[in-house]
Design a protein around this motif. Sequence first.
Motif, PDB file in Angstrom:
ATOM      1  N   ASP A  41     -39.647  52.775  12.880  1.00  0.00           N
ATOM      2  CA  ASP A  41     -40.999  53.243  13.156  1.00  0.00           C
ATOM      3  C   ASP A  41     -41.027  53.756  14.589  1.00  0.00           C
ATOM      4  O   ASP A  41     -40.075  53.545  15.353  1.00  0.00           O
ATOM      5  N   VAL A  42     -42.088  54.443  14.934  1.00  0.00           N
ATOM      6  CA  VAL A  42     -42.300  54.889  16.310  1.00  0.00           C
ATOM      7  C   VAL A  42     -43.548  54.178  16.813  1.00  0.00           C
ATOM      8  O   VAL A  42     -44.624  54.301  16.225  1.00  0.00           O
ATOM      9  N   ILE A  43     -43.397  53.396  17.884  1.00  0.00           N
ATOM     10  CA  ILE A  43     -44.488  52.615  18.451  1.00  0.00           C
ATOM     11  C   ILE A  43     -44.845  53.229  19.799  1.00  0.00           C
ATOM     12  O   ILE A  43     -44.120  53.052  20.781  1.00  0.00           O
ATOM     13  N   GLU A  44     -45.961  53.956  19.844  1.00  0.00           N
ATOM     14  CA  GLU A  44     -46.318  54.668  21.070  1.00  0.00           C
ATOM     15  C   GLU A  44     -46.489  53.708  22.245  1.00  0.00           C
ATOM     16  O   GLU A  44     -47.209  52.725  22.165  1.00  0.00           O
ATOM     17  N   GLY A  45     -45.785  53.984  23.333  1.00  0.00           N
ATOM     18  CA  GLY A  45     -45.876  53.160  24.533  1.00  0.00           C
ATOM     19  C   GLY A  45     -44.802  52.106  24.647  1.00  0.00           C
ATOM     20  O   GLY A  45     -44.630  51.509  25.715  1.00  0.00           O
ATOM     21  N   LYS A  46     -44.057  51.845  23.577  1.00  0.00           N
ATOM     22  CA  LYS A  46     -43.017  50.806  23.618  1.00  0.00           C
ATOM     23  C   LYS A  46     -41.957  51.116  24.666  1.00  0.00           C
ATOM     24  O   LYS A  46     -41.524  50.228  25.416  1.00  0.00           O
ATOM     25  N   GLY A  47     -41.528  52.374  24.750  1.00  0.00           N
ATOM     26  CA  GLY A  47     -40.499  52.739  25.719  1.00  0.00           C
ATOM     27  C   GLY A  47     -40.960  52.544  27.148  1.00  0.00           C
ATOM     28  O   GLY A  47     -40.179  52.140  28.020  1.00  0.00           O
ATOM     29  N   VAL A  48     -42.241  52.819  27.393  1.00  0.00           N
ATOM     30  CA  VAL A  48     -42.798  52.635  28.738  1.00  0.00           C
ATOM     31  C   VAL A  48     -42.751  51.162  29.127  1.00  0.00           C
ATOM     32  O   VAL A  48     -42.341  50.796  30.236  1.00  0.00           O
ATOM     33  N   LEU A  49     -43.156  50.299  28.216  1.00  0.00           N
ATOM     34  CA  LEU A  49     -43.134  48.864  28.481  1.00  0.00           C
ATOM     35  C   LEU A  49     -41.714  48.355  28.700  1.00  0.00           C
ATOM     36  O   LEU A  49     -41.447  47.594  29.634  1.00  0.00           O
ATOM     37  N   ASN A  50     -40.782  48.762  27.847  1.00  0.00           N
ATOM     38  CA  ASN A  50     -39.412  48.273  27.980  1.00  0.00           C
ATOM     39  C   ASN A  50     -38.753  48.766  29.263  1.00  0.00           C
ATOM     40  O   ASN A  50     -37.962  48.046  29.884  1.00  0.00           O
TER      41      ASN A  50
END
Length: 253
Positions: A41-50
């Motif tokens: 899935d694509v979770i918007e904002g997940k990459g920013v948090l990680n």
Amino acid sequence: MARRKKLYEGKAKILYEGPEPGTLVQYFKDDATAFNAQKKDVIEGKGVLNNRLSEFFMTGLSRIGVPNHFIKRLNMREQLIRQVEIIPLEVIVRNFAAGSMAKRLGLEEGATLPRPIVEFSYKDDALGDPLVPEEYIIAFGWASQQDLDDIVALALRVNDFMSGVMHGVGIKLVDFKIEIGRVWEGDYMRLIVADEISPDSCRLWDIETGQKLDKDVFRQDLGSLNDAYTEVAKRLGVLPSNVTHATKPTLIN
């Protein structure tokens, strides 16, 4: 910053050529995968948090003298890192029984282990990242016995740091995995922590309620992955405490 040559793309990150020799730019994607990428899935904002959480942990490790590849965060999704030769192993540290260990050994989920246990898996998605004993690692030349001793020592130092930080904000560090890379300084080689440290690579449970605050939320359809990661970031001070949802996080510099 200007986009550079893409060198590698994995399930959660992309590596680009860095601005100077011996550096890379690591880009954190919003993609979420589980069960060896069978669930996506694509979770918007997940990459920013990680990106921000990995910066937090790597910076903390640097402060206590644990060498790692992190140089600096460049923007919301990218960080500058040292280029390393990745040892083809995932180094897993377990403090409590969970996931595959609980299933393999018939242990109760969450049972306290007698001491932290370090396991190794061979990094190969096609094979499902199988667990491997030290004898295999040495025989196939992936690492020497001295390397393994140093890797275990590094992993346990990371565990001590992470366990303490998490306990301080009411979170139990159940287990985590890291990768280790080789860097050369002249003729001298040393091992450093690489890849990332984030809720993608840890199991994190609320101490009081047992609520899961890691990728198991996605694996087991337990709710919003973003909400779980946002809660971790808020407790660690990476996000303002009044943020309730981090689709487009406002991060603290």
